[in-house]
Design an enzyme around this catalytic site. Structure first.
Site, PDB file in Angstrom:
ATOM      1  N   SER A 222       1.031  -1.194   0.060  1.00  0.00           N
ATOM      2  CA  SER A 222       0.089   0.070  -0.039  1.00  0.00           C
ATOM      3  C   SER A 222       0.827   1.167   0.030  1.00  0.00           C
ATOM      4  CB  SER A 222      -0.946   0.007   1.268  1.00  0.00           C
ATOM      5  OG  SER A 222      -1.626   1.270   1.346  1.00  0.00           O
TER       6      SER A 222
ATOM      7  N   LYS B 290      -4.106  -6.715   3.461  1.00  0.00           N
ATOM      8  CA  LYS B 290      -4.135  -5.625   2.509  1.00  0.00           C
ATOM      9  C   LYS B 290      -5.653  -5.077   1.986  1.00  0.00           C
ATOM     10  CE  LYS B 290      -2.907  -2.171  -0.478  1.00  0.00           C
ATOM     11  NZ  LYS B 290      -3.688  -2.347  -1.733  1.00  0.00           N
TER      12      LYS B 290
ATOM     13  N   HIS C  66      -7.352  -3.493   4.795  1.00  0.00           N
ATOM     14  CA  HIS C  66      -6.905  -2.174   4.863  1.00  0.00           C
ATOM     15  C   HIS C  66      -7.351  -1.203   3.935  1.00  0.00           C
ATOM     16  CE1 HIS C  66      -4.202   0.732   2.927  1.00  0.00           C
ATOM     17  NE2 HIS C  66      -3.530   0.828   3.833  1.00  0.00           N
ATOM     18  N   ASN C  67      -7.495  -2.001   2.571  1.00  0.00           N
ATOM     19  CA  ASN C  67      -8.267  -0.958   1.576  1.00  0.00           C
ATOM     20  C   ASN C  67      -9.862  -0.851   2.027  1.00  0.00           C
ATOM     21  OD1 ASN C  67      -5.919  -1.110   0.296  1.00  0.00           O
ATOM     22  ND2 ASN C  67      -7.119  -1.738  -1.587  1.00  0.00           N
TER      23      ASN C  67
ATOM     24  N   GLU D 235      -9.874   2.029   4.550  1.00  0.00           N
ATOM     25  CA  GLU D 235      -9.388   3.243   3.629  1.00  0.00           C
ATOM     26  C   GLU D 235     -10.827   3.587   3.284  1.00  0.00           C
ATOM     27  OE1 GLU D 235      -6.326   2.699   0.813  1.00  0.00           O
ATOM     28  OE2 GLU D 235      -7.341   3.706  -0.393  1.00  0.00           O
TER      29      GLU D 235
HETATM   30  P1  NBP Z   1      -1.499  -2.045 -13.820  1.00  0.00           P
HETATM   31  O1  NBP Z   1      -2.465  -2.876 -12.830  1.00  0.00           O
HETATM   32  O2  NBP Z   1      -2.247  -0.976 -14.704  1.00  0.00           O
HETATM   33  O3  NBP Z   1      -0.789  -2.982 -14.677  1.00  0.00           O
HETATM   34  C1  NBP Z   1       0.190  -2.568 -15.963  1.00  0.00           C
HETATM   35  C2  NBP Z   1       1.311  -3.764 -15.914  1.00  0.00           C
HETATM   36  O4  NBP Z   1       0.774  -4.818 -16.184  1.00  0.00           O
HETATM   37  C3  NBP Z   1       2.123  -3.325 -17.071  1.00  0.00           C
HETATM   38  O5  NBP Z   1       3.355  -3.474 -16.895  1.00  0.00           O
HETATM   39  C4  NBP Z   1       1.594  -4.384 -18.191  1.00  0.00           C
HETATM   40  O6  NBP Z   1       2.496  -4.698 -19.049  1.00  0.00           O
HETATM   41  C5  NBP Z   1       1.258  -5.583 -17.197  1.00  0.00           C
HETATM   42  N1  NBP Z   1       0.786  -6.611 -17.778  1.00  0.00           N
HETATM   43  C6  NBP Z   1      -0.751  -6.697 -18.225  1.00  0.00           C
HETATM   44 BR1  NBP Z   1      -1.798  -5.166 -18.165  1.00  0.00          BR
HETATM   45  N2  NBP Z   1      -1.155  -7.661 -18.705  1.00  0.00           N
HETATM   46  C7  NBP Z   1      -0.043  -8.788 -18.740  1.00  0.00           C
HETATM   47  C8  NBP Z   1       0.113  -9.946 -19.244  1.00  0.00           C
HETATM   48  N3  NBP Z   1      -0.863 -10.538 -19.509  1.00  0.00           N
HETATM   49  N4  NBP Z   1       1.512 -10.155 -19.128  1.00  0.00           N
HETATM   50  C9  NBP Z   1       2.543  -9.565 -18.746  1.00  0.00           C
HETATM   51  N5  NBP Z   1       2.205  -8.344 -18.182  1.00  0.00           N
HETATM   52  C10 NBP Z   1       1.163  -7.820 -18.249  1.00  0.00           C
HETATM   53  O7  NBP Z   1      -0.009  -1.162 -13.013  1.00  0.00           O
HETATM   54  P2  NBP Z   1      -0.002  -0.521 -11.777  1.00  0.00           P
HETATM   55  O8  NBP Z   1      -0.934   0.501 -11.758  1.00  0.00           O
HETATM   56  O9  NBP Z   1       1.565  -0.188 -11.794  1.00  0.00           O
HETATM   57  O10 NBP Z   1      -0.235  -1.741 -10.742  1.00  0.00           O
HETATM   58  C11 NBP Z   1       0.493  -3.116 -10.530  1.00  0.00           C
HETATM   59  C12 NBP Z   1      -0.139  -3.855  -9.421  1.00  0.00           C
HETATM   60  O11 NBP Z   1       0.072  -3.206  -8.253  1.00  0.00           O
HETATM   61  C13 NBP Z   1      -1.812  -4.008  -9.580  1.00  0.00           C
HETATM   62  O12 NBP Z   1      -1.880  -5.433  -9.254  1.00  0.00           O
HETATM   63  C14 NBP Z   1      -2.373  -2.994  -8.705  1.00  0.00           C
HETATM   64  O13 NBP Z   1      -3.590  -3.508  -8.361  1.00  0.00           O
HETATM   65  C15 NBP Z   1      -1.280  -2.827  -7.763  1.00  0.00           C
HETATM   66  N6  NBP Z   1      -1.397  -1.742  -6.860  1.00  0.00           N
HETATM   67  C16 NBP Z   1      -1.467  -0.672  -7.397  1.00  0.00           C
HETATM   68  C17 NBP Z   1      -1.572   0.642  -6.470  1.00  0.00           C
HETATM   69  C18 NBP Z   1      -1.505   2.070  -7.284  1.00  0.00           C
HETATM   70  O14 NBP Z   1      -1.709   2.948  -6.347  1.00  0.00           O
HETATM   71  N7  NBP Z   1      -1.581   2.065  -8.680  1.00  0.00           N
HETATM   72  C19 NBP Z   1      -1.154   0.467  -5.107  1.00  0.00           C
HETATM   73  C20 NBP Z   1      -1.197  -0.789  -4.405  1.00  0.00           C
HETATM   74  C21 NBP Z   1      -1.052  -1.906  -5.550  1.00  0.00           C
HETATM   75  P3  NBP Z   1       2.595  -3.823 -20.404  1.00  0.00           P
HETATM   76  O15 NBP Z   1       3.707  -2.470 -20.020  1.00  0.00           O
HETATM   77  O16 NBP Z   1       3.384  -4.684 -21.425  1.00  0.00           O
HETATM   78  O17 NBP Z   1       1.487  -3.468 -20.969  1.00  0.00           O
END
Ligand code: NBP
Length: 475
Positions: free
Chosen positions: A128, A182, A185-186, A189
């Site tokens: 988080s 987690k 936690h959400n 939130e």
């Molecule tokens: P996203 O959740 O938007 O995912 C984008 C990433 O996933 C890119 O690197 C993309 O690769 C890759 N991807 C996908 Br979509 N399909 C794929 C596949 N079939 N094979 C391989 N790679 C694949 O990214 P994020 O917002 O950075 O979040 C990442 C994780 O962290 C998620 O699970 C999210 O729920 C979690 N999270 C996010 C936050 C937040 O604040 N955003 C906080 C805490 C946790 P590409 O570049 O080739 O399309």
């Protein structure tokens, strides 16, 4: 040399965590499905530390020191499954895969089992803190075998946020426990944000305060018991003036709240576990209600009705609302910790609730001074039946109760929806009540379904012959 850790999935979260590892002196192998993201990261931040660029999973595996340790930061769901499968095929027995995405904990339980069968050590880690936390130090909730945590724990602890010298990362428990906490936690939130929204709404509509003045109120609140990240950013959002119109930004934002699912998951799990998390549920439903456009449209002309009750809008109203918010927050956390305790029993996880409060003090969205009080409460008594019985919380609730009732009554009289404040007060009152109407519910269930009831004065289950002579028989 080889990399200490690898990160695959280099969108916002993955890139920032990779940079965080590198800034902390680790050599980081980088991989992303499309190489463009890897190169973009190296172009802009390649000088922040030691990175190894890789284009394929085979190269990625080859770049890692053994036992290999890779963090997956891709979209939760099937994308995570396919990346895990690819990694497991390229990895050897004893290597470690950490899923840092927002996985559903039941998926994590399944994946951990599947990986264990293939000799891969799997850790489901809730992370988080959003983008900024990922870079500066998030709160990390890793679940999986303790022996795997021994290997990766020190690395994760190093990049996590720190409060009073303690890392905001600790081993949570087995398999899905990290993602479970987690998720809760959400959920908490969601509840925190709903309560803040209700306070804002009441102070604005009943208290007559404009956003700029409210920004100041929240800024002041942030110096007391409510000191927290969400209160701090509430002040900033309320102070923001829209560039285009010159109005407060909050007045030009569409009033329909989105959700990505973790709040809903929390409530679904709570329903399955039979734990009343009314604070979180009201928050999830309030977001859904805000987006229920046909119903809102249909309800626009409903009368408010009139009451002759004078509203509580005196000088003390701001302080009353602060106390209503604080008390409701205590209830929401008490419920969330109850849910974690129930899951601990259901899934056999060795979770220490005090540890959670400890690692939520920094890095994450719900970080708050308040969490120190929860840490103290569980330190004093790890077996608390509810947070409300801890001396600090009991006295805080005692201090807040009059204000809390006034605020809920005011909301009702003024026709301002305050489901978070009201439902947590109802929960509080239900806990206090010595005889609940559940006795009547049991009578009804026995009447139409012969579901039986227990008596206050005898052991066993009983049934009244409702359609016969109405005598009682032992079931
Ligand atoms: P996203 O959740 O938007 O995912 C984008 C990433 O996933 C890119 O690197 C993309 O690769 C890759 N991807 C996908 Br979509 N399909 C794929 C596949 N079939 N094979 C391989 N790679 C694949 O990214 P994020 O917002 O950075 O979040 C990442 C994780 O962290 C998620 O699970 C999210 O729920 C979690 N999270 C996010 C936050 C937040 O604040 N955003 C906080 C805490 C946790 P590409 O570049 O080739 O399309």
């Amino acid at each position: 040399g080889k990399a200490n850790i690898g990160v695959t999935g280099l969108a916002v979260m993955g890139s920032n965590i990779a940079r965080n590892f590198a800034r902390n002196g680790f050599t980081v192998a980088l991989h992303n499905r499309s190489v463009a993201k890897t190169d973009a990261l190296l172009d802009t931040h390649g000088d922040e530390g030691s990175f190894i660029r890789t284009e394929s999973i085979a190269e990625f595996a080859d770049a890692l020191a053994t036992p290999r340790c890779a963090l997956i930061m891709v979209q939760a769901g099937s994308a995570t499954d396919s990346v895990i499968d690819e990694l497991a095929s390229a990895f050897d027995e004893g290597d470690i895969i950490i899923d840092g995405g927002n996985a559903l904990y039941t998926d994590t339980i399944r994946r951990e089992k599947e990986m264990a069968e293939r000799g891969i050590r799997f850790i489901g880690a809730g992370i988080s803190g959003g983008e900024e936390g990922a870079l500066e130090g998030p709160s990390i909730m890793p679940g999986g075998p303790a022996s795997s945590y021994e290997v990766v724990g020190p690395i994760l602890e190093k990049i996590s946020a720190h409060v009073d010298g303690q890392p905001c990362c600790t081993h949570i428990g087995e398999d899905g426990s990290g993602h479970f906490v987690k998720m809760v936690h959400n959920g908490i939130e969601y509840s925190d944000m709903q309560l803040i929204g209700e306070a804002y709404h009441l102070l604005r509509e009943v208290g007559g305060l404009e956003p700029a003045a409210l920004a100041e109120v929240f800024r002041e609140w942030n110096e007391g018991d409510l000191d927290s990240y969400l209160i701090e950013i509430t002040s900033q959002v309320l102070a923001q003036v829209d560039e285009r119109t010159g109005s407060p930004l909050v007045d030009v934002i569409v009033d329909q709240a989105g959700q990505k699912g973790t709040g809903r998951w929390t409530v679904k799990s709570a329903l399955d576990l039979g734990v009343p998390v009314t604070g979180i549920a009201e928050a999830v439903f309030a977001r859904a209600l805000s987006s229920s456009l046909p119903q809102r449209e249909a309800g626009k002309s409903l009368p408010s009705g009139a009451t002759n009750v004078p509203l509580d809008t005196g000088d003390d109203f701001v302080e009353d609302v602060r106390k209503a918010l604080y008390a409701s927050k205590i209830i929401a956390y008490a419920q969330g910790f109850d849910q974690i305790n129930a899951a601990k029993d259901e899934y056999g996880w060795d979770i220490h609730r005090g540890d959670l409060a400890t690692i939520w003090r920094g890095g994450c969205i719900i970080r708050a001074k308040f969490l120190n009080r929860i840490v103290d409460a569980y330190e004093e008594n790890p077996e608390l039946r509810s947070l409300v019985e801890a001396p600090y919380f009991l006295s805080a609730l005692t201090d807040c109760i009059d204000s809390w009732r006034r605020v809920v009554a005011t909301a009702v009289h003024a026709g301002i929806p305050a489901p978070g404040f009201a439902s947590s007060l109802a929960y509080y009152d239900a806990l206090r009540t010595s005889r609940l109407p559940a006795a009547l519910t049991q009578g009804l269930r026995d009447y139409f379904g012969a579901h039986t009831y227990r008596r206050t004065d005898a052991e066993g289950a009983f049934h009244t012959l409702w359609s016969g002579d109405r005598s009682e028989v032992e079931a």
